[in-house]
Design a protein around this motif. Structure first.
Motif, mmCIF file in Angstrom:
data_model
loop_
_atom_site.group_PDB
_atom_site.id
_atom_site.type_symbol
_atom_site.label_atom_id
_atom_site.label_comp_id
_atom_site.label_asym_id
_atom_site.label_seq_id
_atom_site.Cartn_x
_atom_site.Cartn_y
_atom_site.Cartn_z
ATOM 1 N N LEU A 46 -8.617 -7.968 3.885
ATOM 2 C CA LEU A 46 -8.270 -6.555 3.704
ATOM 3 C C LEU A 46 -6.747 -6.373 3.732
ATOM 4 C CD1 LEU A 46 -9.959 -3.546 5.487
ATOM 5 C CD2 LEU A 46 -7.493 -3.716 5.377
ATOM 6 N N VAL A 47 -6.117 -6.983 4.736
ATOM 7 C CA VAL A 47 -4.662 -6.834 4.906
ATOM 8 C C VAL A 47 -3.919 -7.373 3.673
ATOM 9 C CG1 VAL A 47 -2.673 -7.555 6.287
ATOM 10 C CG2 VAL A 47 -4.789 -6.878 7.423
ATOM 11 N N MET A 76 4.548 -2.304 7.370
ATOM 12 C CA MET A 76 3.384 -3.203 7.345
ATOM 13 C C MET A 76 3.818 -4.660 7.419
ATOM 14 S SD MET A 76 0.399 -1.622 4.957
ATOM 15 C CE MET A 76 1.348 -1.240 3.533
ATOM 16 N N LEU A 116 -7.900 0.923 -3.521
ATOM 17 C CA LEU A 116 -7.604 2.043 -2.611
ATOM 18 C C LEU A 116 -6.103 2.214 -2.399
ATOM 19 C CD1 LEU A 116 -10.338 1.750 0.194
ATOM 20 C CD2 LEU A 116 -10.119 3.546 -1.513
ATOM 21 N N ILE A 117 -5.408 1.107 -2.159
ATOM 22 C CA ILE A 117 -3.982 1.236 -1.843
ATOM 23 C C ILE A 117 -3.170 1.604 -3.089
ATOM 24 C CG2 ILE A 117 -3.318 -1.207 -2.121
ATOM 25 C CD1 ILE A 117 -2.064 1.281 0.571
ATOM 26 N N PHE A 158 -10.150 -2.653 -1.752
ATOM 27 C CA PHE A 158 -8.928 -2.252 -1.037
ATOM 28 C C PHE A 158 -7.660 -2.329 -1.884
ATOM 29 C CE2 PHE A 158 -9.505 -0.692 3.182
ATOM 30 C CZ PHE A 158 -10.854 -0.894 3.373
ATOM 31 N N VAL A 194 -4.260 -4.954 0.767
ATOM 32 C CA VAL A 194 -3.470 -3.729 0.891
ATOM 33 C C VAL A 194 -2.002 -4.011 0.570
ATOM 34 C CG1 VAL A 194 -2.663 -1.956 2.500
ATOM 35 C CG2 VAL A 194 -5.067 -2.606 2.485
ATOM 36 N N LEU A 195 -1.450 -5.062 1.168
ATOM 37 C CA LEU A 195 -0.034 -5.386 0.914
ATOM 38 C C LEU A 195 0.188 -5.820 -0.544
ATOM 39 C CD1 LEU A 195 1.227 -7.200 4.128
ATOM 40 C CD2 LEU A 195 2.326 -5.278 3.002
ATOM 41 N N LEU A 231 -0.430 -2.855 -2.996
ATOM 42 C CA LEU A 231 0.662 -1.877 -3.014
ATOM 43 C C LEU A 231 1.830 -2.395 -3.852
ATOM 44 C CD1 LEU A 231 1.778 0.785 -2.088
ATOM 45 C CD2 LEU A 231 2.418 -0.236 0.075
#
Lengths: 142, 364
Positions: free
Chosen positions: B285-286, B15, B102-103, B99, B289-290, B293
């Motif tokens: 969103l990106v 990613m 979610l991740i 998000f 997620v990063l 995580l």
């Protein structure tokens, strides 16, 4: 340092986690590439990105932004018809990520059913049903 | 070195690579773009896209470790410091909130820090409450107006303040709640699930209790969440921890999973009405997620006390916002200026930072 024996996680839990995790990563990768396509060919978009941000930062509401920049709002599932568009492709990533609980809960429900844990099968299907109804516009939380 | 090519670092690296290539490609494309009058310049467009990503990444790190949705940070700040329409902010805020949850779901589920049975059990109740809350919001907006909303926000602020104080004085009882008696209904649900606690290097098996009451509490949280369109992590964590005796770290992990699950229901009305604008929402969103995580990977290794202090800080800040907003809606005080919100945030988190440093030094 002694590491104690790891407890085994239930199958439904690991399946749910894996589906959510990988679909979210896929959705993220799509959302990384989408804006590049969008900016590279501004005409190949429902909303021209060079005009879009000005409209947003002028405080215009969503309806006006779509009307002024894109002609009209083509519907939340517009990516189905405009998959090659930059913003259509990005919307696919968003839609995929926003529906991930549905796919993961269905798989978790199947796993619970296979393990004969029917109460959690029913609960998983109940929540999955709520997501599905929301996706077609019947149930809305906010 | 081999660690970098194994999950989860492999996907983090993939990613990051795609992200860097995308950023460079965007920079090159926008630098050579010829724009018409009235259009944003290529450099400014790149700056906004990259800035949103970077901000979102930072929010996600803090939000996951605090066990709350990033929307609680994103929405007030965007509304306070940008002219962006409130519906677009709220809709994008939901993307931000969900998000990171979610991740973090993958690592939490695999490691057992989160518990799917508790999450599905709570999500079933949360969905019902939130749907009813949304209907209630329509009723109140039509019949009671500002006064009704002001009173409910005030009540919510008082409840949140009480919980934050309880967390402050509760100490280790809250991090690892003691259960004296497990009721029949909770036992029948078989919600408990042992997991390996990295920070203690032992397997923790936590008995739970009062599951029936937690259903009522989560329906209540859902009602408020649906009513105001707020994220609900700040209330879901204490509801599980205080009522059902879920250990704090497990409750925080469950909250992230539950937010991701529940907001998959809440986000679609916004998507279907066009309030989520793809190119505007994508960098947020990106970043989530990063950042989410990496936050999840860190949370598994930190001690529970660290999370507790962050959570208390967020609760006090949210409480200040709710009380001032409630009083403002009742016409008792005027609008709170952005600088005062910022000052309160800095004061609260200076205290949080001091407590974390003290906690870390004490080694407890």
């Amino acid at each position: 340092m002694n590491v104690p024996e790891m407890p085994q996680m239930p199958r439904a839990q690991t399946i749910y986690g894996a589906i959510v995790y990988w679909v979210t990563i896929l959705s993220c990768l799509i959302c990384m590439i989408g804006p590049v396509i969008s900016v590279a060919s501004p005409d190949n978009n429902v909303l021209d990105p060079y005009k879009l941000f000005n409209a947003i930062f002028e405080g215009k509401d969503a309806e006006t932004v779509w009307e002024e920049v894109g002609g009209d709002f083509p519907g939340g599932h517009f990516y189905l018809k405009h998959l090659t568009y930059g913003d259509g492709f990005t919307q696919l990533g968003l839609a995929l990520g926003c529906s991930v609980a549905l796919w993961a809960l269905i798989a978790a429900a199947i796993s619970y059913a296979a393990d004969k844990i029917y109460f959690y099968t029913a609960l998983s299907l109940w929540v999955a049903g709520l997501v599905a109804l929301s996706m077609v516009g019947i149930v809305g939380m906010h | 070195m081999q660690k970098l090519f194994r999950s989860p670092w492999l996907e983090v690296n993939v990613m990051l690579t795609v992200m860097i290539i995308s950023c460079v490609a965007l920079a090159l494309i926008t630098a050579s773009a010829e724009t018409q009058p009235g259009e944003m310049s290529g450099g400014a467009l790149w700056g906004w896209l990259f800035g949103f990503f970077f901000l979102s990444f930072a929010i996600a790190l803090v939000a996951v470790i605090g066990g709350i949705g990033g929307g609680v940070l994103f929405t007030p700040f965007m509304l306070a410091f940008t002219p962006v329409d409130s519906l677009i902010v709220r809709a994008t805020g939901l993307i931000v909130a969900m998000f990171s949850g979610l991740i973090s779901t993958g690592p939490f589920m695999k490691g057992g820090l989160a518990n799917l049975r508790i999450c599905v059990f709570c999500a079933a109740a949360y969905g019902v409450g939130a749907f009813a809350g949304a209907q209630g919001a329509i009723y109140v907006a039509e019949h009671l107006g500002q006064t009704g909303e002001g009173l409910v926000r005030l009540a919510l602020g008082v409840i949140l303040f009480s919980l934050a104080v309880y967390f402050l004085v509760g100490g280790k009882k809250i991090e690892w709640p003691e259960v004296k008696k497990v009721d029949g209904f909770t036992q029948w649900l078989k919600l408990s699930q042992p997991y390996y606690e990295v920070s203690l290097n032992k397997v923790i098996d936590y008995p739970l209790t009062r599951a029936g009451w937690v259903v009522l509490a989560i329906i209540g949280v859902g009602l408020l969440s649906g009513f105001f369109g707020l994220g609900a992590g700040w209330a879901i964590v204490p509801a599980q921890n205080v009522i059902m005796a879920v250990p704090l770290k497990v409750a925080a992990a469950n909250s992230g999973v539950l937010l991701g699950m529940g907001d998959c229901i809440g986000v679609w009305p916004y998507l279907l009405m066009g309030a989520i604008i793809p190119i505007f929402a994508a960098p947020w969103l990106v970043g989530q997620v990063l950042g989410g995580l990496l936050g999840a990977l860190i949370l598994i290794r930190v001690k529970a006390g660290f999370v507790r202090y962050l959570l208390i800080g967020f609760m006090f800040f949210a409480c200040f916002g709710l009380l001032t907003k409630g009083l403002g809606m009742l016409g008792i005080i005027g609008a709170v200026p952005a600088w005062l919100n910022g000052l309160i945030f800095i004061v609260i988190f200076a205290g949080v930072t001091r407590s974390i440093i003290k906690f870390t030094r004490s080694g407890s």
